[in-house]
Design a protein around this motif. Sequence first.
Motif, PDB file in Angstrom:
ATOM      1  N   HIS A 140       0.640  -0.979   0.008  1.00 44.60           N
ATOM      2  CA  HIS A 140      -0.197   0.062   0.172  1.00 44.60           C
ATOM      3  C   HIS A 140       0.765   0.967  -0.356  1.00 44.60           C
ATOM      4  CE1 HIS A 140      -4.570  -1.753   0.880  1.00 44.60           C
ATOM      5  NE2 HIS A 140      -3.346  -2.697   0.719  1.00 44.60           N
ATOM      6  N   ARG A 141       1.900   1.675   0.548  1.00 43.10           N
ATOM      7  CA  ARG A 141       2.929   2.321   1.134  1.00 43.10           C
ATOM      8  C   ARG A 141       3.420   2.491  -0.603  1.00 43.10           C
ATOM      9  NH1 ARG A 141       4.728   2.300   7.146  1.00 43.10           N
ATOM     10  NH2 ARG A 141       3.255   3.086   8.114  1.00 43.10           N
ATOM     11  N   ILE A 142       3.692   1.372  -0.954  1.00 41.14           N
ATOM     12  CA  ILE A 142       4.641   1.746  -2.141  1.00 41.14           C
ATOM     13  C   ILE A 142       3.611   2.358  -3.536  1.00 41.14           C
ATOM     14  CG2 ILE A 142       6.212   0.831  -4.560  1.00 41.14           C
ATOM     15  CD1 ILE A 142       6.688  -1.420  -2.462  1.00 41.14           C
ATOM     16  N   THR A 143       2.680   1.935  -3.460  1.00 40.01           N
ATOM     17  CA  THR A 143       1.274   2.296  -4.244  1.00 40.01           C
ATOM     18  C   THR A 143       0.855   3.701  -3.623  1.00 40.01           C
ATOM     19  OG1 THR A 143       0.437   0.155  -3.849  1.00 40.01           O
ATOM     20  CG2 THR A 143      -1.003   1.995  -4.717  1.00 40.01           C
ATOM     21  N   ALA A 144       0.917   3.793  -2.645  1.00 41.29           N
ATOM     22  CA  ALA A 144       0.847   5.853  -2.113  1.00 41.29           C
ATOM     23  C   ALA A 144       2.143   6.709  -2.776  1.00 41.29           C
ATOM     24  CB  ALA A 144       1.007   5.601  -0.770  1.00 41.29           C
ATOM     25  N   GLY A 145       3.066   6.364  -1.927  1.00 48.15           N
ATOM     26  CA  GLY A 145       4.374   6.800  -2.207  1.00 48.15           C
ATOM     27  C   GLY A 145       5.074   7.072  -3.885  1.00 48.15           C
ATOM     28  N   ALA A 146       4.934   5.696  -4.499  1.00 51.98           N
ATOM     29  CA  ALA A 146       5.749   5.730  -6.240  1.00 51.98           C
ATOM     30  C   ALA A 146       5.134   7.020  -7.222  1.00 51.98           C
ATOM     31  CB  ALA A 146       6.368   4.796  -6.915  1.00 51.98           C
ATOM     32  N   ASP A 147       5.638   7.249  -7.575  1.00 54.85           N
ATOM     33  CA  ASP A 147       5.620   8.265  -9.026  1.00 54.85           C
ATOM     34  C   ASP A 147       4.225   7.593  -9.664  1.00 54.85           C
ATOM     35  OD1 ASP A 147       6.176  10.921  -7.869  1.00 54.85           O
ATOM     36  OD2 ASP A 147       8.145  10.350  -7.375  1.00 54.85           O
ATOM     37  N   ILE A 148       5.719   6.114 -10.211  1.00 56.25           N
ATOM     38  CA  ILE A 148       5.288   5.882 -11.197  1.00 56.25           C
ATOM     39  C   ILE A 148       5.591   3.626 -10.889  1.00 56.25           C
ATOM     40  CG2 ILE A 148       6.259   4.291 -13.875  1.00 56.25           C
ATOM     41  CD1 ILE A 148       8.536   7.362 -13.223  1.00 56.25           C
ATOM     42  N   LEU A 149       4.012   3.237 -11.685  1.00 53.52           N
ATOM     43  CA  LEU A 149       4.360   1.689 -11.105  1.00 53.52           C
ATOM     44  C   LEU A 149       4.926   0.735 -12.840  1.00 53.52           C
ATOM     45  CD1 LEU A 149       3.257  -0.093  -8.830  1.00 53.52           C
ATOM     46  CD2 LEU A 149       1.375  -0.646 -10.457  1.00 53.52           C
ATOM     47  N   LEU A 150       5.720   0.584 -12.393  1.00 51.39           N
ATOM     48  CA  LEU A 150       6.406  -0.773 -13.539  1.00 51.39           C
ATOM     49  C   LEU A 150       5.576  -1.908 -13.358  1.00 51.39           C
ATOM     50  CD1 LEU A 150       7.916  -0.645 -16.085  1.00 51.39           C
ATOM     51  CD2 LEU A 150       9.969  -1.017 -14.041  1.00 51.39           C
ATOM     52  N   MET A 151       4.874  -2.313 -14.827  1.00 49.23           N
ATOM     53  CA  MET A 151       3.894  -4.084 -14.704  1.00 49.23           C
ATOM     54  C   MET A 151       4.177  -4.333 -16.278  1.00 49.23           C
ATOM     55  SD  MET A 151       0.676  -3.990 -13.129  1.00 49.23           S
ATOM     56  CE  MET A 151       0.173  -5.221 -12.971  1.00 49.23           C
ATOM     57  N   PRO A 152       5.734  -4.769 -16.118  1.00 47.88           N
ATOM     58  CA  PRO A 152       6.644  -5.707 -17.612  1.00 47.88           C
ATOM     59  C   PRO A 152       5.697  -6.815 -17.489  1.00 47.88           C
ATOM     60  CG  PRO A 152       8.147  -5.467 -15.954  1.00 47.88           C
ATOM     61  CD  PRO A 152       6.867  -5.793 -15.326  1.00 47.88           C
ATOM     62  N   SER A 153       4.362  -7.552 -17.076  1.00 48.86           N
ATOM     63  CA  SER A 153       4.325  -9.069 -17.206  1.00 48.86           C
ATOM     64  C   SER A 153       4.366  -9.138 -18.826  1.00 48.86           C
ATOM     65  CB  SER A 153       3.138  -9.070 -16.820  1.00 48.86           C
ATOM     66  OG  SER A 153       2.708  -8.228 -15.573  1.00 48.86           O
ATOM     67  N   ARG A 154       4.607 -10.785 -18.619  1.00 50.24           N
ATOM     68  CA  ARG A 154       4.588 -11.134 -20.110  1.00 50.24           C
ATOM     69  C   ARG A 154       3.120 -11.561 -19.911  1.00 50.24           C
ATOM     70  NH1 ARG A 154       9.573 -12.611 -21.699  1.00 50.24           N
ATOM     71  NH2 ARG A 154      11.092 -12.075 -20.573  1.00 50.24           N
ATOM     72  N   PHE A 155       2.638 -12.067 -19.856  1.00 45.70           N
ATOM     73  CA  PHE A 155       1.253 -12.492 -19.558  1.00 45.70           C
ATOM     74  C   PHE A 155       0.461 -11.297 -19.077  1.00 45.70           C
ATOM     75  CE2 PHE A 155       2.194 -16.092 -18.000  1.00 45.70           C
ATOM     76  CZ  PHE A 155       1.042 -16.766 -17.643  1.00 45.70           C
ATOM     77  N   GLU A 156      -0.641 -10.950 -18.375  1.00 44.52           N
ATOM     78  CA  GLU A 156      -1.302 -10.652 -17.478  1.00 44.52           C
ATOM     79  C   GLU A 156      -3.184 -11.003 -17.679  1.00 44.52           C
ATOM     80  OE1 GLU A 156      -1.469 -10.419 -14.368  1.00 44.52           O
ATOM     81  OE2 GLU A 156       0.230  -9.278 -14.479  1.00 44.52           O
ATOM     82  N   PRO A 157      -3.320 -11.292 -17.224  1.00 47.06           N
ATOM     83  CA  PRO A 157      -4.345 -11.901 -17.306  1.00 47.06           C
ATOM     84  C   PRO A 157      -5.636 -11.213 -16.839  1.00 47.06           C
ATOM     85  CG  PRO A 157      -3.603 -13.847 -16.312  1.00 47.06           C
ATOM     86  CD  PRO A 157      -3.205 -12.809 -16.030  1.00 47.06           C
ATOM     87  N   CYS A 158      -5.849 -10.566 -16.073  1.00 53.18           N
ATOM     88  CA  CYS A 158      -6.118  -8.554 -15.555  1.00 53.18           C
ATOM     89  C   CYS A 158      -5.223  -7.701 -14.829  1.00 53.18           C
ATOM     90  CB  CYS A 158      -7.101  -8.792 -14.661  1.00 53.18           C
ATOM     91  SG  CYS A 158      -8.127  -7.038 -14.406  1.00 53.18           S
ATOM     92  N   GLY A 159      -4.566  -7.927 -13.707  1.00 52.08           N
ATOM     93  CA  GLY A 159      -3.813  -7.652 -12.980  1.00 52.08           C
ATOM     94  C   GLY A 159      -4.184  -6.743 -12.659  1.00 52.08           C
ATOM     95  N   LEU A 160      -4.037  -6.041 -10.930  1.00 52.42           N
ATOM     96  CA  LEU A 160      -4.803  -5.565 -10.526  1.00 52.42           C
ATOM     97  C   LEU A 160      -3.782  -3.988  -9.564  1.00 52.42           C
ATOM     98  CD1 LEU A 160      -6.509  -8.207  -7.720  1.00 52.42           C
ATOM     99  CD2 LEU A 160      -7.230  -7.052  -9.244  1.00 52.42           C
ATOM    100  N   ASN A 161      -2.638  -4.925  -9.646  1.00 52.41           N
ATOM    101  CA  ASN A 161      -1.954  -3.450  -8.756  1.00 52.41           C
ATOM    102  C   ASN A 161      -1.547  -2.192  -9.769  1.00 52.41           C
ATOM    103  OD1 ASN A 161      -0.653  -4.170  -6.828  1.00 52.41           O
ATOM    104  ND2 ASN A 161       0.778  -6.261  -8.186  1.00 52.41           N
ATOM    105  N   GLN A 162      -1.969  -2.624 -11.088  1.00 48.23           N
ATOM    106  CA  GLN A 162      -1.924  -0.732 -12.043  1.00 48.23           C
ATOM    107  C   GLN A 162      -2.982  -0.233 -11.583  1.00 48.23           C
ATOM    108  OE1 GLN A 162      -2.778  -4.089 -13.313  1.00 48.23           O
ATOM    109  NE2 GLN A 162      -4.312  -3.787 -15.051  1.00 48.23           N
ATOM    110  N   LEU A 163      -4.364  -0.859 -11.079  1.00 43.43           N
ATOM    111  CA  LEU A 163      -5.611  -0.881 -10.946  1.00 43.43           C
ATOM    112  C   LEU A 163      -5.602   0.011  -9.725  1.00 43.43           C
ATOM    113  CD1 LEU A 163      -7.789  -3.507 -11.855  1.00 43.43           C
ATOM    114  CD2 LEU A 163      -6.879  -1.108 -13.131  1.00 43.43           C
TER     115      LEU A 163
END
Length: 804
Positions: free
Chosen positions: A687-710
């Motif tokens: 939670h703290r990274i999600t709040a404190g970061a400016d950018i979230l990196l998700m280079p998933s090779r496949f990602e059925p949905c992904g929650l972290n980007q949401l």
Amino acid sequence: MASIGSSPLIPRCKTESSSVILNSRSYHYGPRLPFFSNLPRKALQSTRFGSLGLCNGLISSRGQLRRTKPLRAIDKDSEAGDTRDVSEDALQATIEKSKKVLAMQRDLLQQIAERRKLISSIKSTTVDSGEDESSYEQGDSFFPNTRIIDDKNSAENQKGRTLSSTVAPFTKEQKPEIPPSAAIKEFSERENEPEIDLLNENVPPQVDPVKQSKDSSLVADWSNPLPSFLSSNSKASPLKDEMGVNLEKPSLQLAKLPTLKDENKVNSEEPSLQLVHDGKDDPLKEEAKLPPLAGANVMNVILVAAECAPWSKTGALCTSDIDVLRVLIGGLGDVAGALPKALARRGHRVMVAAPHYGNYAEAKDTGVRKRYRVAGQDFEVAYFQAYIDGVDYVFIDTHMFHHMEQKIYGGNRVDILRRMVLFCKAAVEVPWHVPCGGVCYGDGNLAFIANDWHTALLPVYLKAYYRDNGLMTYTRSTLVIHNIAHQGRGPVEDFFLVDLPEHYIDLFKLYDPVGGEHFNIFAAGLKTADRIVTVSHGYAWELKTSEGGWGLHGIINENDWKLRGIVNGIDTKEWNPQYDVHLTTDGYTNYSLETLQTGKAQCKAALQKELGLPIRDVPIIGFIGRLDQQKGVDLIAEAIPWMVGQDVQLIMLGTGRPDLEQMLRQFEIQHQDKVRGWVGFSVKTAHRITAGADILLMPSRFEPCGLNQLYAMNYGTVPVVHAVGGLRDTVQPFNPFEESGLGWTFDSAESGKLIHALGNCLWTYREYKKSWEGLQRRGMMQDLSWDKAAQNYEEVLVAAKYQW
Ligand SMILES: Nc1ncnc2c1ncn2[C@@H]1O[C@H](COP(=O)(O)OP(=O)(O)O[C@H]2O[C@H](CO)[C@@H](O)[C@H](O)[C@H]2O)[C@@H](O)[C@H]1O
């Protein structure tokens, strides 16, 4: 003057002698319909005999014309060609009798009105207003039924066909209990029914008040476990038969009146517990706008999952050898924690069935014990139960599950399989055995939602043990694919561990170049489930390709007709910067769209401080996730030399493959001033990274949905993602010319592409502050809640319900 005939529920029969429009064809009156046309006009006018006769004595229980005694005499006489006047005495008796019935009817309506008023007053003290009332006309003397018809056919209803004002108005608070869709459906059915217009307000509908009040008990039919077409809404309901078509609806509407318990939970089957969990302390409740209710589609739903947040959510190293990859699931727990609540908000009665891995404080032993056989061995199962946020949680307890929360999918292949077999066998019978709020769910009007291979046996058991034997006939199953890469594979001999009839083996057998001929649980579940859902549209498409289907694409293509992609939502209570409990200490702060800039800057500084990074204005890039091939951690590794050449900070949180964990530690050691590699599973840190970061990196090779980007977008953190599956569905690329989009995407899993996208992102962060803020704000302003997804799930469940 109000006329009872105004109720659209009451068949209309114009009784002015010259305009009688009874139609023998539509009413099946019998051969000599116009018998009353022989009556003297005087008698008809002075006694309003026509109305009384028709409505009080001539309409049979099936809406057919039936004759009262005096009329029968008249009829007989008229048949004989005798046109003598009706006996005054007989007429008088009929009138008197009708008046009494009318009085009783009025009395009954009064009672209904009083009950409505009482409920309205209770509601007004407990329910927030603020809903758009425009669609719920506030006519002050409309019977609910009339109102709904008015909404639909306002022109028709301008003709003054309103019911006596003894009935309280249909207030907005009652809306949830009288779902418009249901009402309109009922109405449209009725549109085809013959109509009789009662012009005389003194004319009572054909009603036996005693029966009517008794039949008010049809309230149970609203939550009748039978499919709706077998429930009281049916035209062939006993109420209708006994009382005439026009009286069923008032009873049903009465039945749908909200009760005290319904105030606190839409689920109308739950008794006292409703009041306990009224969500009064929930800071979001006041803001939460009620989604539209499920209406006539309301059903009992049991989501079955091997993990459920917050009790269980995988994060520990998995040593499973049952899957192609030794990796973890985590997002499944989030979905199992949030989707049921959204379905419950729509009015469904919802349960989550999950294994009882630990001693959960909220869950109480129900005392129910059952024994199930797994691979020749008997296991006793206990059921623990809790009711939270409108959802029943049933935890299935057996010693095999104890202390497995850190290794849900851990152990050897046979151990895992035995756990899942026992779990599915016990879960499928939960609706029979486990009383929730005192009442079992039952198997009528019931939908199971199974998740991934772990519970893919459930649809198979439902069919093999029950439906093939005429049991659970109305129960349906939907299987959700969160990740097709994990399938429950093993040698064909594993079939004998799942205790199924021999001929079921073919469902499980699969040949592919990776596993040869093997036993595949997901394959059997996909074939057997009534419906299949996967967690994004993009992934639904990918699953049908040989690259994305992981050997199951053939089966998925064959079952394409029952597959649907539904993008996950997020739990906006758990993942909301405004109320996030993890942002209340250690220098962090809650923030909203209004306080985005200051709030996020404070969280950023707190994060830097907590992790020992230099506290300064530099873009922070975050990564959170399982450390495995799927999540593209190796692409980040390849991009590290470029990244550390930039003025950035990189924070990675994850657990998984030992080599990748080691790599994280190594990055941190090598780049102390720029990189933090946190190996472990920490919800707070996520939670703290999600709040404190400016950018979230998700280079998933496949990602059925992904929650972290949401989650990231909801916190004003801009995602940079590989455009696959749900990532492509949810992150629209930034368009600097139109100032639109939500983040950056790259179209193939290559570190060069990642660097290119990330480079553009950093450039915008540094040089185009306004654009950056626009990206943040657009992300935060989206409706990422589960409400829309829950509505889509409901459509799937309804489709399954009517599928035979
Ligand atoms: N070390 C750590 N510490 C704390 N929290 C951590 C963590 N590692 C992961 N998490 C959390 O676990 C969840 C993982 O969500 P993902 O969508 O990435 O799920 P996952 O790939 O496991 O699930 C699959 O199911 C979900 C749900 O359908 C799909 O979105 C997804 O694409 C599919 O692969 C997130 O809440 C994340 O914050």
